[in-house]
Enzyme design. Sequence first.
Site, PDB file in Angstrom:
ATOM      1  N   HIS A 287       0.857  -1.184   0.000  1.00 27.50           N
ATOM      2  CA  HIS A 287       0.000   0.000   0.000  1.00 27.50           C
ATOM      3  C   HIS A 287       0.897   1.240   0.000  1.00 27.50           C
ATOM      4  CE1 HIS A 287       0.999   0.190   4.248  1.00 27.50           C
ATOM      5  NE2 HIS A 287       0.446  -0.991   4.467  1.00 27.50           N
TER       6      HIS A 287
ATOM      7  N   GLY B 140       1.810   3.194   2.247  1.00 29.31           N
ATOM      8  CA  GLY B 140       2.796   3.235   3.326  1.00 29.31           C
ATOM      9  C   GLY B 140       4.085   2.547   2.924  1.00 29.31           C
ATOM     10  N   HIS B 141       3.972   1.390   2.264  1.00 36.51           N
ATOM     11  CA  HIS B 141       5.163   0.707   1.767  1.00 36.51           C
ATOM     12  C   HIS B 141       5.892   1.557   0.718  1.00 36.51           C
ATOM     13  CE1 HIS B 141       2.722  -2.966   2.969  1.00 36.51           C
ATOM     14  NE2 HIS B 141       3.864  -3.177   3.613  1.00 36.51           N
TER      15      HIS B 141
ATOM     16  N   GLU C 198       7.095   3.236  11.190  1.00 39.00           N
ATOM     17  CA  GLU C 198       6.908   3.423  12.631  1.00 39.00           C
ATOM     18  C   GLU C 198       5.555   2.916  13.116  1.00 39.00           C
ATOM     19  OE1 GLU C 198       7.686   7.555  13.379  1.00 39.00           O
ATOM     20  OE2 GLU C 198       9.859   7.244  13.464  1.00 39.00           O
ATOM     21  N   LYS C 199       4.651   2.563  12.200  1.00 40.74           N
ATOM     22  CA  LYS C 199       3.380   1.987  12.643  1.00 40.74           C
ATOM     23  C   LYS C 199       3.628   0.734  13.489  1.00 40.74           C
ATOM     24  CE  LYS C 199       0.606  -0.651  10.235  1.00 40.74           C
ATOM     25  NZ  LYS C 199       0.205  -1.716  11.201  1.00 40.74           N
ATOM     26  N   ASP C 200       4.569  -0.087  13.059  1.00 40.20           N
ATOM     27  CA  ASP C 200       4.976  -1.261  13.834  1.00 40.20           C
ATOM     28  C   ASP C 200       6.099  -0.837  14.786  1.00 40.20           C
ATOM     29  OD1 ASP C 200       3.334  -3.405  12.559  1.00 40.20           O
ATOM     30  OD2 ASP C 200       4.410  -2.731  10.784  1.00 40.20           O
TER      31      ASP C 200
ATOM     32  N   GLN D 236       8.070  -3.528  16.733  1.00 36.82           N
ATOM     33  CA  GLN D 236       8.941  -4.231  15.799  1.00 36.82           C
ATOM     34  C   GLN D 236      10.187  -3.413  15.499  1.00 36.82           C
ATOM     35  OE1 GLN D 236       7.598  -6.298  11.983  1.00 36.82           O
ATOM     36  NE2 GLN D 236       8.273  -4.330  11.182  1.00 36.82           N
TER      37      GLN D 236
ATOM     38  N   SER E 132      -1.971  -3.566   5.660  1.00 42.54           N
ATOM     39  CA  SER E 132      -2.510  -4.618   4.803  1.00 42.54           C
ATOM     40  C   SER E 132      -3.759  -5.229   5.407  1.00 42.54           C
ATOM     41  CB  SER E 132      -1.449  -5.704   4.583  1.00 42.54           C
ATOM     42  OG  SER E 132      -0.335  -5.179   3.894  1.00 42.54           O
ATOM     43  N   ARG E 133      -3.851  -5.234   6.733  1.00 38.35           N
ATOM     44  CA  ARG E 133      -5.002  -5.854   7.390  1.00 38.35           C
ATOM     45  C   ARG E 133      -6.277  -5.004   7.276  1.00 38.35           C
ATOM     46  NH1 ARG E 133      -0.839  -8.269  10.567  1.00 38.35           N
ATOM     47  NH2 ARG E 133      -1.157 -10.540  10.604  1.00 38.35           N
TER      48      ARG E 133
END
Length: 285
Positions: free
Chosen positions: A34, A36-37, A150-152, A155, A188-189
């Site tokens: 998407h 963001g990627h 930074e959403k994850d 991680q 993606s979810r």
Amino acid sequence: MQFIESLDILRQLRQQWRQGNLRVAFVPTMGNLHDGHIELVKQAKARADKVVVSIFVNPMQFGANEDLDAYPRTLDADRARLEAEGVDALFFPAVSDIYPHGLGEQTFVEVPGISDLLCGASRPGHFRGVATIVCKLFNMVQPDVACFGEKDYQQLQVIRTMVADLSMPIEIVGIATKRQQDGLAMSSRNGYLSNEQRTTATTIYATMQTMRDAIVAGQQSLRDIEKTGQAQLIGAGLTPDYVTIANGRTLKPAQSDDVKLVILVAAYMGKTRLIDNMQITLHQA
């Protein structure tokens, strides 16, 4: 753009770039790309001479009851988007190449402490899977810089810790979360959500904004602000996994004298688990 499935071919290409003293940036993904990627790709291009993107849906980071088989795989569309962005190489390894002896006999990487909090508590073994695949991909691609969203947030902190602890010569760059106009973090979810669920999911961002304003005002305890945020999500029809105000580095519960904070939220919208975060830097008096 070169489409590479073989590690040998990837290493030959990497050796050519090294001989030319070219700086290489890397964006690891699980595909279903998407905007963001694509922002990660743009930021990678700004930081290096060559950009490698990987697509690999990593079975090691999925739990027994999670959505590995259902995870959307959109290789043709992903490949077209990456080519349009001028990516130099797309690395698309097979599971059998990454884990030739199966998951049960695979050497793994585990970052202690931070991997057991928050999403790590809800998804045991998840960050072992993340750290292992990112370490393997780093060894394969041998990038100078790697970009992560930074959403994850957890991680990202796990990977930063791993890179520091294992003395990897890689610059880790966190890229700000890309959002829809209504504030929903791109993920993606999100594709699993109905129109009604997607509208409700925007409550996550609105709740974090309310929590941020309360933190800055300093008139409530951090724990009370967490409780209010949780109630706001429940009231909208979401099921919170956690609503936490944490130290921005350790991810342990923030204390009153912490300056760099992060609000971390994980919540279920129906069967779909969504995560988001908001960073805050307080000004000391």
